[in-house]
Scaffold this motif. Structure first.
Motif, mmCIF file in Angstrom:
data_model
loop_
_atom_site.group_PDB
_atom_site.id
_atom_site.type_symbol
_atom_site.label_atom_id
_atom_site.label_comp_id
_atom_site.label_asym_id
_atom_site.label_seq_id
_atom_site.Cartn_x
_atom_site.Cartn_y
_atom_site.Cartn_z
ATOM 1 N N SER A 136 6.939 0.315 7.193
ATOM 2 C CA SER A 136 6.094 1.503 7.237
ATOM 3 C C SER A 136 6.906 2.635 7.861
ATOM 4 O O SER A 136 7.567 2.406 8.872
ATOM 5 N N PRO A 137 6.905 3.790 7.271
ATOM 6 C CA PRO A 137 6.261 4.195 6.023
ATOM 7 C C PRO A 137 7.011 3.652 4.806
ATOM 8 O O PRO A 137 8.077 3.059 4.939
ATOM 9 N N MET A 138 6.451 3.910 3.641
ATOM 10 C CA MET A 138 6.979 3.363 2.384
ATOM 11 C C MET A 138 7.780 4.396 1.592
ATOM 12 O O MET A 138 7.905 4.298 0.375
ATOM 13 N N ASP A 139 8.364 5.350 2.268
ATOM 14 C CA ASP A 139 9.063 6.446 1.590
ATOM 15 C C ASP A 139 10.361 6.045 0.896
ATOM 16 O O ASP A 139 10.887 6.795 0.082
ATOM 17 N N LYS A 140 10.888 4.865 1.162
ATOM 18 C CA LYS A 140 12.138 4.415 0.527
ATOM 19 C C LYS A 140 11.909 3.857 -0.882
ATOM 20 O O LYS A 140 12.857 3.608 -1.614
ATOM 21 N N PHE A 141 10.657 3.661 -1.258
ATOM 22 C CA PHE A 141 10.344 3.085 -2.575
ATOM 23 C C PHE A 141 10.023 4.186 -3.571
ATOM 24 O O PHE A 141 9.184 5.046 -3.316
ATOM 25 N N SER A 142 10.690 4.125 -4.731
ATOM 26 C CA SER A 142 10.457 5.142 -5.762
ATOM 27 C C SER A 142 9.447 4.695 -6.808
ATOM 28 O O SER A 142 8.964 5.510 -7.582
ATOM 29 N N CYS A 143 9.138 3.375 -6.825
ATOM 30 C CA CYS A 143 8.165 2.893 -7.808
ATOM 31 C C CYS A 143 7.466 1.627 -7.299
ATOM 32 O O CYS A 143 7.960 0.938 -6.403
ATOM 33 N N GLN A 144 6.349 1.324 -7.907
ATOM 34 C CA GLN A 144 5.524 0.178 -7.526
ATOM 35 C C GLN A 144 6.275 -1.134 -7.713
ATOM 36 O O GLN A 144 6.184 -2.032 -6.876
ATOM 37 N N THR A 169 0.861 -1.179 0.000
ATOM 38 C CA THR A 169 0.000 0.000 0.000
ATOM 39 C C THR A 169 0.901 1.233 0.000
ATOM 40 O O THR A 169 2.098 1.112 0.245
ATOM 41 N N PRO A 170 0.349 2.411 -0.247
ATOM 42 C CA PRO A 170 1.174 3.619 -0.178
ATOM 43 C C PRO A 170 1.673 3.945 1.239
ATOM 44 O O PRO A 170 2.539 4.790 1.402
ATOM 45 N N TRP A 171 1.165 3.259 2.255
ATOM 46 C CA TRP A 171 1.590 3.536 3.633
ATOM 47 C C TRP A 171 2.319 2.382 4.311
ATOM 48 O O TRP A 171 3.005 2.570 5.311
ATOM 49 N N CYS A 172 2.204 1.150 3.779
ATOM 50 C CA CYS A 172 2.894 0.025 4.430
ATOM 51 C C CYS A 172 3.016 -1.182 3.502
ATOM 52 O O CYS A 172 2.337 -1.282 2.488
#
Length: 165
Positions: free
Chosen positions: A110-118, A56-59
């Motif tokens: 969580s959070p998912m800020d380390k990911f730049s793409c799906q 998810t965009p948050w976890c």
């Protein structure tokens, strides 16, 4: 909590539930990563139930959903249960959503800020599940037997690795 047995793969229901959660409960939460969307990853039968990941965009969470009434351990809403895997015990939290009924989740990231793409988040979810379901291998010894003499010897690499410990 409502109890629902998932006879078929629950991946679509998982995506519906977490998409609804995103729009209804998480819409204004600042930790959402706009590069990510809800995606169910690799749901499969495990000990009579369904185990898989949800991005998810948050976890990034591991989910356990009932595949039968047999052996399902109900926890109750927001109650913790430990589930044993080859890598150790993981804490799952009881939850309930309309689309899924009772289920249990284990937040991994969580959070998912380390990911730049799906695709990076999906690959991480896939690799995490493989790692979780793969039994740890025993460590290899640095020593080996000499075929001609039957004596145990150690390679240079093994010797230096041994000395580092």
């Amino acid at each position: 909590m409502s109890f629902k047995i998932h006879v078929v793969n629950p991946d679509q229901a998982v995506e519906q539930a977490f998409s609804r959660i995103q729009h209804e409960r998480m819409a204004d939460v600042p930790i959402l990563n706009p590069a990510l969307s809800v995606e169910a990853i690799d749901f499969q039968r495990w000990q009579g139930h369904w185990l898989g990941m949800v991005v998810t965009p948050w976890c990034l969470s591991m989910l356990l959903l009932p595949g039968s009434a047999e052996n399902w351990i109900s926890t109750g809403q927001n109650k913790r249960r430990f589930v044993k895997f080859g890598l150790g015990d993981f804490a799952f939290l009881g939850s309930d959503e309309v689309e899924l009924g009772e289920f249990q989740s284990c937040s991994l990231i969580s959070p998912m800020d380390k990911f730049s793409c799906q695709s990076d988040a999906a690959m991480t979810a896939h690799a995490s599940l493989i790692g979780l379901l793969t039994s740890p291998q025993p460590a290899r010894t640095a020593a080996r037997k000499n075929k001609s003499t039957g004596e145990t010897s150690m390679s240079r690499r093994g010797f230096f690795a041994f000395r580092k410990q």
